[in-house]
Design a protein around this motif. Structure first.
Motif, PDB file in Angstrom:
ATOM      1  N   SER A 175       0.834  -1.210   0.000  1.00 22.31           N
ATOM      2  CA  SER A 175       0.000   0.000   0.000  1.00 22.31           C
ATOM      3  C   SER A 175       0.866   1.257   0.000  1.00 22.31           C
ATOM      4  O   SER A 175       0.469   2.294  -0.519  1.00 22.31           O
ATOM      5  N   SER A 176       2.063   1.160   0.557  1.00 23.12           N
ATOM      6  CA  SER A 176       2.997   2.287   0.573  1.00 23.12           C
ATOM      7  C   SER A 176       4.123   2.116  -0.438  1.00 23.12           C
ATOM      8  O   SER A 176       4.958   3.007  -0.589  1.00 23.12           O
ATOM      9  N   MET A 177       4.162   0.956  -1.100  1.00 19.48           N
ATOM     10  CA  MET A 177       5.210   0.609  -2.051  1.00 19.48           C
ATOM     11  C   MET A 177       6.597   0.830  -1.454  1.00 19.48           C
ATOM     12  O   MET A 177       7.419   1.609  -1.955  1.00 19.48           O
ATOM     13  N   MET A 178       6.822   0.109  -0.354  1.00 16.09           N
ATOM     14  CA  MET A 178       8.119   0.190   0.285  1.00 16.09           C
ATOM     15  C   MET A 178       8.491  -1.149   0.892  1.00 16.09           C
ATOM     16  O   MET A 178       7.635  -2.018   1.106  1.00 16.09           O
ATOM     17  N   ALA A 179       9.787  -1.303   1.140  1.00 16.74           N
ATOM     18  CA  ALA A 179      10.318  -2.484   1.807  1.00 16.74           C
ATOM     19  C   ALA A 179      11.127  -2.020   3.004  1.00 16.74           C
ATOM     20  O   ALA A 179      11.774  -0.967   2.963  1.00 16.74           O
ATOM     21  N   VAL A 180      11.086  -2.807   4.069  1.00  9.45           N
ATOM     22  CA  VAL A 180      11.868  -2.517   5.271  1.00  9.45           C
ATOM     23  C   VAL A 180      12.807  -3.693   5.497  1.00  9.45           C
ATOM     24  O   VAL A 180      12.349  -4.820   5.686  1.00  9.45           O
ATOM     25  N   PHE A 181      14.102  -3.441   5.436  1.00  8.49           N
ATOM     26  CA  PHE A 181      15.122  -4.478   5.585  1.00  8.49           C
ATOM     27  C   PHE A 181      15.753  -4.358   6.975  1.00  8.49           C
ATOM     28  O   PHE A 181      16.214  -3.278   7.354  1.00  8.49           O
ATOM     29  N   THR A 182      15.801  -5.473   7.701  1.00  8.96           N
ATOM     30  CA  THR A 182      16.415  -5.496   9.031  1.00  8.96           C
ATOM     31  C   THR A 182      17.652  -6.374   8.987  1.00  8.96           C
ATOM     32  O   THR A 182      17.586  -7.526   8.545  1.00  8.96           O
ATOM     33  N   PHE A 183      18.771  -5.827   9.442  1.00  8.64           N
ATOM     34  CA  PHE A 183      20.053  -6.521   9.416  1.00  8.64           C
ATOM     35  C   PHE A 183      20.484  -6.936  10.820  1.00  8.64           C
ATOM     36  O   PHE A 183      19.969  -6.428  11.811  1.00  8.64           O
ATOM     37  N   SER A 184      21.461  -7.834  10.881  1.00 11.73           N
ATOM     38  CA  SER A 184      21.933  -8.385  12.149  1.00 11.73           C
ATOM     39  C   SER A 184      22.726  -7.380  12.976  1.00 11.73           C
ATOM     40  O   SER A 184      22.896  -7.566  14.180  1.00 11.73           O
ATOM     41  N   GLU A 185      23.209  -6.328  12.346  1.00 14.35           N
ATOM     42  CA  GLU A 185      23.977  -5.302  13.047  1.00 14.35           C
ATOM     43  C   GLU A 185      23.907  -4.017  12.235  1.00 14.35           C
ATOM     44  O   GLU A 185      23.384  -4.014  11.119  1.00 14.35           O
ATOM     45  N   PRO A 186      24.414  -2.899  12.768  1.00 13.57           N
ATOM     46  CA  PRO A 186      24.327  -1.630  12.044  1.00 13.57           C
ATOM     47  C   PRO A 186      24.944  -1.710  10.645  1.00 13.57           C
ATOM     48  O   PRO A 186      25.940  -2.401  10.428  1.00 13.57           O
ATOM     49  N   VAL A 187      24.307  -1.002   9.710  1.00 16.34           N
ATOM     50  CA  VAL A 187      24.785  -0.939   8.327  1.00 16.34           C
ATOM     51  C   VAL A 187      24.902   0.521   7.905  1.00 16.34           C
ATOM     52  O   VAL A 187      24.265   1.398   8.473  1.00 16.34           O
ATOM     53  N   ASP A 188      25.705   0.766   6.885  1.00 14.30           N
ATOM     54  CA  ASP A 188      25.946   2.109   6.370  1.00 14.30           C
ATOM     55  C   ASP A 188      24.984   2.372   5.212  1.00 14.30           C
ATOM     56  O   ASP A 188      25.119   1.778   4.136  1.00 14.30           O
ATOM     57  N   LEU A 189      24.041   3.259   5.427  1.00 13.68           N
ATOM     58  CA  LEU A 189      23.032   3.562   4.403  1.00 13.68           C
ATOM     59  C   LEU A 189      23.676   4.020   3.095  1.00 13.68           C
ATOM     60  O   LEU A 189      23.181   3.689   2.018  1.00 13.68           O
ATOM     61  N   THR A 194      15.067  -1.049  -9.947  1.00 12.87           N
ATOM     62  CA  THR A 194      15.836  -0.106 -10.752  1.00 12.87           C
ATOM     63  C   THR A 194      16.369   1.060  -9.928  1.00 12.87           C
ATOM     64  O   THR A 194      17.140   1.872 -10.432  1.00 12.87           O
ATOM     65  N   GLY A 195      15.946   1.155  -8.693  1.00  6.83           N
ATOM     66  CA  GLY A 195      16.391   2.257  -7.831  1.00  6.83           C
ATOM     67  C   GLY A 195      15.472   2.388  -6.639  1.00  6.83           C
ATOM     68  O   GLY A 195      14.869   1.419  -6.195  1.00  6.83           O
ATOM     69  N   GLY A 196      15.346   3.595  -6.147  1.00  6.39           N
ATOM     70  CA  GLY A 196      14.489   3.860  -5.002  1.00  6.39           C
ATOM     71  C   GLY A 196      15.137   4.870  -4.075  1.00  6.39           C
ATOM     72  O   GLY A 196      16.296   5.250  -4.238  1.00  6.39           O
ATOM     73  N   THR A 197      14.374   5.289  -3.110  1.00  9.02           N
ATOM     74  CA  THR A 197      14.847   6.228  -2.106  1.00  9.02           C
ATOM     75  C   THR A 197      14.887   5.502  -0.774  1.00  9.02           C
ATOM     76  O   THR A 197      13.882   4.919  -0.360  1.00  9.02           O
ATOM     77  N   SER A 198      16.036   5.535  -0.112  1.00 10.26           N
ATOM     78  CA  SER A 198      16.160   4.794   1.140  1.00 10.26           C
ATOM     79  C   SER A 198      16.404   5.739   2.312  1.00 10.26           C
ATOM     80  O   SER A 198      16.974   6.818   2.161  1.00 10.26           O
ATOM     81  N   TYR A 199      15.923   5.305   3.473  1.00 12.70           N
ATOM     82  CA  TYR A 199      16.032   6.051   4.716  1.00 12.70           C
ATOM     83  C   TYR A 199      16.521   5.109   5.801  1.00 12.70           C
ATOM     84  O   TYR A 199      16.357   3.897   5.704  1.00 12.70           O
ATOM     85  N   GLN A 200      17.067   5.698   6.840  1.00 16.53           N
ATOM     86  CA  GLN A 200      17.532   4.891   7.961  1.00 16.53           C
ATOM     87  C   GLN A 200      17.258   5.659   9.245  1.00 16.53           C
ATOM     88  O   GLN A 200      17.831   6.714   9.479  1.00 16.53           O
ATOM     89  N   HIS A 201      16.357   5.124  10.087  1.00 16.87           N
ATOM     90  CA  HIS A 201      16.045   5.749  11.370  1.00 16.87           C
ATOM     91  C   HIS A 201      16.664   4.964  12.514  1.00 16.87           C
ATOM     92  O   HIS A 201      16.859   5.492  13.595  1.00 16.87           O
ATOM     93  N   VAL A 202      16.923   3.694  12.275  1.00 19.75           N
ATOM     94  CA  VAL A 202      17.593   2.819  13.227  1.00 19.75           C
ATOM     95  C   VAL A 202      18.786   2.244  12.474  1.00 19.75           C
ATOM     96  O   VAL A 202      18.681   1.909  11.299  1.00 19.75           O
ATOM     97  N   TYR A 203      19.925   2.103  13.123  1.00 24.97           N
ATOM     98  CA  TYR A 203      21.158   1.754  12.421  1.00 24.97           C
ATOM     99  C   TYR A 203      21.157   0.391  11.744  1.00 24.97           C
ATOM    100  O   TYR A 203      21.924   0.165  10.830  1.00 24.97           O
ATOM    101  N   ASN A 204      20.298  -0.524  12.151  1.00 21.37           N
ATOM    102  CA  ASN A 204      20.283  -1.841  11.509  1.00 21.37           C
ATOM    103  C   ASN A 204      19.049  -2.028  10.624  1.00 21.37           C
ATOM    104  O   ASN A 204      18.777  -3.133  10.191  1.00 21.37           O
TER     105      ASN A 204
END
Length: 116
Positions: free
Chosen positions: A40-54, A78-88
């Motif tokens: 509905s928002s056309m987005m994905a949320v990826f959660t990693f095992s530890e902090p990652v560099d956006l 093909t692309g997208g806009t990414s955000y990071q509010h929590v480090y992982n």
């Protein structure tokens, strides 16, 4: 005005040039723990095992498919806009082109059994 207060409210003393007593480098590679798709928002949320560099996240390396193995439908973003509010955690907003392609595919991201 110390960077931390003691339990009685007195500021701690800052010592300049204090060397670390132990340094342990990070050799652990982050792994993808889970991801959620919000169509509905056309987005994905990826959660990693530890902090990652956006700054190093490349959405064009993300491929969705309709089966874990022997998939019949695959789609690489093909692309997208990414955000990071929590480090992982990285939130990725799909491009309009990706949104249209995903919505047009009856066998991709249509259910939990067709989202890999």
């Amino acid at each position: 005005n110390g960077f931390i207060l003691g339990t009685t409210g007195t500021p701690a003393f800052l010592v300049s040039g204090l060397a670390a007593s132990v340094y342990i480098p990070d050799f652990t590679r982050p792994t993808l723990v889970s991801y959620d798709i919000y169509l509905s928002s056309m987005m994905a949320v990826f959660t990693f095992s530890e902090p990652v560099d956006l700054a190093t996240f490349d959405p064009t390396q993300v491929t969705f498919q309709n089966a874990m193995s022997a998939s019949t439908v695959k789609y690489t973003l093909t692309g997208g806009t990414s955000y990071q509010h929590v480090y992982n955690v990285i939130v990725l907003m799909f491009t309009l082109s990706d949104e249209n392609t995903i919505k047009a595919s009856p066998d991709l991201l249509t259910s939990i059994n067709k989202t890999f």
